[in-house]
Design a protein around this motif. Structure first.
Motif, PDB file in Angstrom:
ATOM      1  N   TYR A  75      43.999  53.576  64.243  1.00  0.00           N
ATOM      2  CA  TYR A  75      45.701  53.799  64.455  1.00  0.00           C
ATOM      3  C   TYR A  75      45.874  54.794  65.642  1.00  0.00           C
ATOM      4  CZ  TYR A  75      50.728  54.718  63.637  1.00  0.00           C
ATOM      5  OH  TYR A  75      51.906  54.835  63.953  1.00  0.00           O
ATOM      6  N   SER A  76      44.783  55.983  65.208  1.00  0.00           N
ATOM      7  CA  SER A  76      45.054  57.056  66.265  1.00  0.00           C
ATOM      8  C   SER A  76      43.723  57.800  65.821  1.00  0.00           C
ATOM      9  CB  SER A  76      46.194  57.941  65.887  1.00  0.00           C
ATOM     10  OG  SER A  76      46.123  59.202  66.571  1.00  0.00           O
ATOM     11  N   PRO A  77      43.264  58.649  66.999  1.00  0.00           N
ATOM     12  CA  PRO A  77      42.058  59.457  66.823  1.00  0.00           C
ATOM     13  C   PRO A  77      42.283  60.852  66.055  1.00  0.00           C
ATOM     14  CG  PRO A  77      42.871  59.698  69.179  1.00  0.00           C
ATOM     15  CD  PRO A  77      43.478  58.547  68.334  1.00  0.00           C
ATOM     16  N   LEU A  78      43.869  60.908  65.737  1.00  0.00           N
ATOM     17  CA  LEU A  78      44.158  61.991  64.814  1.00  0.00           C
ATOM     18  C   LEU A  78      44.196  61.578  63.324  1.00  0.00           C
ATOM     19  CD1 LEU A  78      47.199  63.765  67.044  1.00  0.00           C
ATOM     20  CD2 LEU A  78      44.650  64.287  67.093  1.00  0.00           C
ATOM     21  N   LEU A  79      44.293  60.238  63.011  1.00  0.00           N
ATOM     22  CA  LEU A  79      44.360  59.744  61.761  1.00  0.00           C
ATOM     23  C   LEU A  79      42.874  59.351  61.265  1.00  0.00           C
ATOM     24  CD1 LEU A  79      46.377  59.346  59.279  1.00  0.00           C
ATOM     25  CD2 LEU A  79      46.995  57.289  60.167  1.00  0.00           C
ATOM     26  N   GLN A  80      42.414  60.169  60.295  1.00  0.00           N
ATOM     27  CA  GLN A  80      41.045  59.685  59.736  1.00  0.00           C
ATOM     28  C   GLN A  80      41.161  59.390  58.427  1.00  0.00           C
ATOM     29  OE1 GLN A  80      38.394  59.417  62.064  1.00  0.00           O
ATOM     30  NE2 GLN A  80      40.096  59.985  63.610  1.00  0.00           N
ATOM     31  N   THR A  81      39.866  58.882  57.836  1.00  0.00           N
ATOM     32  CA  THR A  81      39.825  58.291  56.457  1.00  0.00           C
ATOM     33  C   THR A  81      38.694  58.778  55.980  1.00  0.00           C
ATOM     34  OG1 THR A  81      41.082  56.207  57.243  1.00  0.00           O
ATOM     35  CG2 THR A  81      40.194  56.332  54.913  1.00  0.00           C
ATOM     36  N   LEU A  82      38.975  59.187  54.735  1.00  0.00           N
ATOM     37  CA  LEU A  82      37.655  59.596  53.757  1.00  0.00           C
ATOM     38  C   LEU A  82      37.762  58.611  52.724  1.00  0.00           C
ATOM     39  CD1 LEU A  82      35.282  61.156  52.809  1.00  0.00           C
ATOM     40  CD2 LEU A  82      36.846  62.714  51.618  1.00  0.00           C
ATOM     41  N   VAL A  83      36.711  57.640  52.431  1.00  0.00           N
ATOM     42  CA  VAL A  83      36.802  56.746  51.308  1.00  0.00           C
ATOM     43  C   VAL A  83      36.182  57.348  50.193  1.00  0.00           C
ATOM     44  CG1 VAL A  83      36.131  54.449  50.840  1.00  0.00           C
ATOM     45  CG2 VAL A  83      36.891  55.118  53.252  1.00  0.00           C
ATOM     46  N   LEU A  84      36.760  57.348  49.113  1.00  0.00           N
ATOM     47  CA  LEU A  84      36.309  57.854  47.848  1.00  0.00           C
ATOM     48  C   LEU A  84      36.102  56.751  46.876  1.00  0.00           C
ATOM     49  CD1 LEU A  84      38.752  61.021  47.780  1.00  0.00           C
ATOM     50  CD2 LEU A  84      36.477  61.013  48.008  1.00  0.00           C
ATOM     51  N   PRO A  85      35.132  56.971  45.696  1.00  0.00           N
ATOM     52  CA  PRO A  85      34.927  56.059  44.758  1.00  0.00           C
ATOM     53  C   PRO A  85      36.176  55.346  43.965  1.00  0.00           C
ATOM     54  CG  PRO A  85      33.347  57.982  44.657  1.00  0.00           C
ATOM     55  CD  PRO A  85      34.613  58.234  45.233  1.00  0.00           C
ATOM     56  N   SER A  86      36.260  54.161  43.864  1.00  0.00           N
ATOM     57  CA  SER A  86      37.631  53.628  43.171  1.00  0.00           C
ATOM     58  C   SER A  86      37.557  53.737  41.794  1.00  0.00           C
ATOM     59  CB  SER A  86      37.129  52.140  43.153  1.00  0.00           C
ATOM     60  OG  SER A  86      37.566  51.708  44.285  1.00  0.00           O
ATOM     61  N   PRO A  87      38.571  54.267  41.051  1.00  0.00           N
ATOM     62  CA  PRO A  87      38.244  54.608  39.581  1.00  0.00           C
ATOM     63  C   PRO A  87      37.879  53.774  38.721  1.00  0.00           C
ATOM     64  CG  PRO A  87      40.847  55.106  40.677  1.00  0.00           C
ATOM     65  CD  PRO A  87      39.837  54.335  41.563  1.00  0.00           C
ATOM     66  N   GLN A  88      37.231  54.046  37.778  1.00  0.00           N
ATOM     67  CA  GLN A  88      36.554  53.150  36.795  1.00  0.00           C
ATOM     68  C   GLN A  88      37.298  53.223  35.448  1.00  0.00           C
ATOM     69  OE1 GLN A  88      34.215  50.858  37.780  1.00  0.00           O
ATOM     70  NE2 GLN A  88      34.684  51.738  39.833  1.00  0.00           N
ATOM     71  N   PHE A  89      37.548  52.487  34.575  1.00  0.00           N
ATOM     72  CA  PHE A  89      37.952  52.627  33.301  1.00  0.00           C
ATOM     73  C   PHE A  89      37.162  52.050  32.003  1.00  0.00           C
ATOM     74  CE2 PHE A  89      40.701  51.266  36.552  1.00  0.00           C
ATOM     75  CZ  PHE A  89      41.662  52.489  36.786  1.00  0.00           C
ATOM     76  N   PRO A  90      36.341  52.871  31.680  1.00  0.00           N
ATOM     77  CA  PRO A  90      35.308  52.622  30.485  1.00  0.00           C
ATOM     78  C   PRO A  90      35.972  52.471  29.242  1.00  0.00           C
ATOM     79  CG  PRO A  90      35.074  54.989  31.427  1.00  0.00           C
ATOM     80  CD  PRO A  90      36.238  54.219  32.165  1.00  0.00           C
ATOM     81  N   ASN A  91      37.127  53.089  29.265  1.00  0.00           N
ATOM     82  CA  ASN A  91      37.857  53.200  27.761  1.00  0.00           C
ATOM     83  C   ASN A  91      39.024  52.143  27.985  1.00  0.00           C
ATOM     84  OD1 ASN A  91      39.135  53.305  25.541  1.00  0.00           O
ATOM     85  ND2 ASN A  91      39.363  55.543  25.535  1.00  0.00           N
ATOM     86  N   PRO A  92      38.880  50.908  27.709  1.00  0.00           N
ATOM     87  CA  PRO A  92      40.311  49.945  27.820  1.00  0.00           C
ATOM     88  C   PRO A  92      41.511  50.441  27.269  1.00  0.00           C
ATOM     89  CG  PRO A  92      38.400  49.082  26.293  1.00  0.00           C
ATOM     90  CD  PRO A  92      37.842  50.343  27.052  1.00  0.00           C
ATOM     91  N   ASN A  93      41.203  51.171  26.116  1.00  0.00           N
ATOM     92  CA  ASN A  93      42.519  51.449  25.221  1.00  0.00           C
ATOM     93  C   ASN A  93      43.102  52.646  25.791  1.00  0.00           C
ATOM     94  OD1 ASN A  93      41.659  49.509  23.389  1.00  0.00           O
ATOM     95  ND2 ASN A  93      40.258  50.866  22.312  1.00  0.00           N
ATOM     96  N   GLN A  94      42.888  53.395  26.748  1.00  0.00           N
ATOM     97  CA  GLN A  94      43.229  54.542  27.557  1.00  0.00           C
ATOM     98  C   GLN A  94      44.432  54.248  28.342  1.00  0.00           C
ATOM     99  OE1 GLN A  94      40.899  57.499  29.712  1.00  0.00           O
ATOM    100  NE2 GLN A  94      42.255  59.137  29.060  1.00  0.00           N
ATOM    101  N   ASN A  95      45.520  54.775  28.370  1.00  0.00           N
ATOM    102  CA  ASN A  95      46.330  54.779  29.414  1.00  0.00           C
ATOM    103  C   ASN A  95      45.923  54.647  30.892  1.00  0.00           C
ATOM    104  OD1 ASN A  95      48.401  55.979  31.516  1.00  0.00           O
ATOM    105  ND2 ASN A  95      49.788  55.225  29.938  1.00  0.00           N
ATOM    106  N   ARG A  96      46.238  53.489  31.370  1.00  0.00           N
ATOM    107  CA  ARG A  96      45.582  53.466  32.773  1.00  0.00           C
ATOM    108  C   ARG A  96      45.864  54.437  33.913  1.00  0.00           C
ATOM    109  NH1 ARG A  96      42.741  49.190  34.329  1.00  0.00           N
ATOM    110  NH2 ARG A  96      42.558  48.525  36.591  1.00  0.00           N
ATOM    111  N   LEU A  97      47.074  55.142  33.855  1.00  0.00           N
ATOM    112  CA  LEU A  97      47.533  55.944  34.871  1.00  0.00           C
ATOM    113  C   LEU A  97      46.537  57.246  34.460  1.00  0.00           C
ATOM    114  CD1 LEU A  97      50.800  56.824  36.425  1.00  0.00           C
ATOM    115  CD2 LEU A  97      49.889  58.687  35.036  1.00  0.00           C
ATOM    116  N   ILE A  98      46.718  57.694  33.102  1.00  0.00           N
ATOM    117  CA  ILE A  98      45.856  59.000  32.660  1.00  0.00           C
ATOM    118  C   ILE A  98      44.374  58.630  33.009  1.00  0.00           C
ATOM    119  CG2 ILE A  98      45.091  60.062  30.711  1.00  0.00           C
ATOM    120  CD1 ILE A  98      48.240  59.728  29.581  1.00  0.00           C
TER     121      ILE A  98
END
Length: 459
Positions: A52-75
């Motif tokens: 898009y522009s040389p002034l706009l860069q990206t740092l790619v971070l790991p995708s969230p994992q959800f080992p506890n299916p019972n936990q609220n997804r947002l939390i």
């Protein structure tokens, strides 16, 4: 031209409704010579246009994992990001050729207050909601208003210290606040939101004339003036094709506009509940029956459930409905090019869940809104639209107040006339567009924000 030295880290919460407006903001910032690095996960990289522009860069971070299916997804998402992204960002920033000058992060990511401290830079909160909604949030988590009768979902919770003294039934208060089953999770969320009160500044995807009393209130709460209203941050004049913004639409813009071109001005009702809401079977039945009986032309956009939703009650559109309304109804199952639809002269009303992005897109299009909030900040947004701005009509409230079919028919049919809400919608459209024009209030606020950021670098 000299190489810009101010470098901002932009860190959205990883859902499209939070990422897209922050990316829109960063595009505005780079036109003012600010370097921006957007922090994304692999599944969200496509939301940022490549090269898009040389002034706009990206740092790619790991995708969230959800080992506890019972936990609220947002939390669970917030917890994962805190634990796993924090050290990666810290290391990256320390070796980057252009050290960050500041970090702007979503209001769900209050823990970045600690990250900013470790990086020795200021932290700005980005609010993808308006000032009214954030005022409620601040009061909720700081003042802890009590429900004297928690077993009664209609028990009223009031906010007397806010402008207009709003109040809500208990069931409309954020489920994150109401749900104390896991004390540790509740305390974590409170800490996250209280960190936002300690931020160096707050940036809103809103505009001053939309909710002036609440911007004044926020400044009073924070004890300083570093509050900027820079919205709506929509690509209205940037040359960006609206269908390139967000996910890939399941229907082409050409197909949509060809259908809409055949309709009269302000004769179509657009119905969409956003990128995250699924209607229940009861809600879908009422909605489709009302659309069919109303006789109006309409576009209906609904989400398609994925494999994670197999045990949930997700209403489906019957093939019989699509056949019966084929002459006057256009059904989209999946992502819709909402700005294209709302911006067309044929669309006169918008039945919406009142997510803030949809609210702003409705406002800049000058359509009458019919409110059916489902959760989060949507009840607050609906109250703002109906009670304070007079630009909308209440259609329903969540699955607690599903309307009678005939009542919804009446609301839908009435929305296309020359009502007081339509007059107000056109006034607010002009105010919203005026805010983002050259020398408009949001452009001036954006310039003031950039000035502050550049001065940080020079301190």
């Amino acid at each position: 031209m000299s190489i810009p030295q101010t470098h901002l880290i932009a860190y959205p919460f990883p859902t499209s409704g939070h990422i897209i407006p922050l990316i829109d903001l960063t595009k505005n910032l780079i036109t003012r010579n600010i370097n921006v690095t957007v922090l994304l996960t692999p599944s969200n990289q496509h939301l940022l246009p490549p090269n898009y522009s040389p002034l706009l860069q990206t740092l790619v971070l790991p995708s969230p994992q959800f080992p506890n299916p019972n936990q609220n997804r947002l939390i669970a998402t917030i917890t994962f990001m805190h634990q796993h992204h924090y050290p990666i960002i810290l290391q990256w920033a320390r070796v980057h050729h252009l050290p960050p000058s500041a970090i702007i992060s979503d209001f769900f990511l209050g823990w970045t207050h600690l990250l900013a401290r470790d990086l020795d830079v200021p932290r700005l909160v980005f609010s993808p909601s308006g000032a009214f909604a954030l005022s409620i949030s601040f009061s909720l988590w700081r003042d802890l208003p009590q429900n004297d009768n928690p077993d009664d979902p209609n028990s009223v919770v009031s906010f007397p210290n806010l402008p207009n003294s709003p109040f809500y039934p208990w069931w409309q208060i954020s489920h994150l606040f109401r749900d104390k089953k896991v004390e540790q999770d509740w305390e974590m969320m409170r800490t996250m939101f209280l960190f936002n009160l300690d931020a160096w500044g707050v940036v809103f995807n809103s505009f001053i004339d939309l909710e002036p009393a609440y911007f004044d209130h926020i400044k009073k709460e924070l004890g300083h003036e570093r509050v900027w209203a820079v919205g709506p941050v929509l690509p209205l004049d940037s040359g960006t094709e609206p269908e390139e913004r967000g996910e890939a639409s399941t229907v082409s813009c050409l197909e949509l506009t060809t259908w809409l071109d055949k309709r009269e001005d302000r004769s179509v009702v657009y119905v969409c509940f956003g990128s995250r809401t699924f209607l229940t079977t009861a809600e879908m039945d009422v909605l489709t029956s009302a659309l069919e009986l109303s006789g109006v032309h309409f576009i209906l956009s609904v989400r398609v459930p994925d494999e994670r939703r197999v045990e949930e009650d997700c209403g489906k559109i019957s093939s019989g409905f699509i056949e019966r309304v084929r002459e006057r109804g256009f059904v989209i199952q999946g992502w819709a090019s909402q700005l294209v639809i709302l911006g067309h002269r044929a669309v006169g009303a918008f039945l919406t869940h009142c997510g803030w992005n949809s609210v702003l897109e409705g406002l800049v299009s000058g359509v009458v809104m019919l409110t059916w909030p489902m959760g989060a900040d949507q009840y607050t947004n609906a109250k703002l639209l109906v009670d304070q701005l007079g630009v909308a009509v209440q259609a329903a409230e969540g699955d607690e107040k599903i309307p009678e079919i005939n009542d919804l028919v009446k609301v839908i049919k009435g929305s296309l006339g020359r009502t007081k809400e339509r007059v107000r919608a056109e006034e607010l459209r002009d105010a919203a567009l005026g805010a983002i024009k050259e020398n408009g209030s949001s452009q001036k606020q954006l310039d003031a924000l950039v000035k502050e950021l550049n001065e940080l670098k020079n301190d």
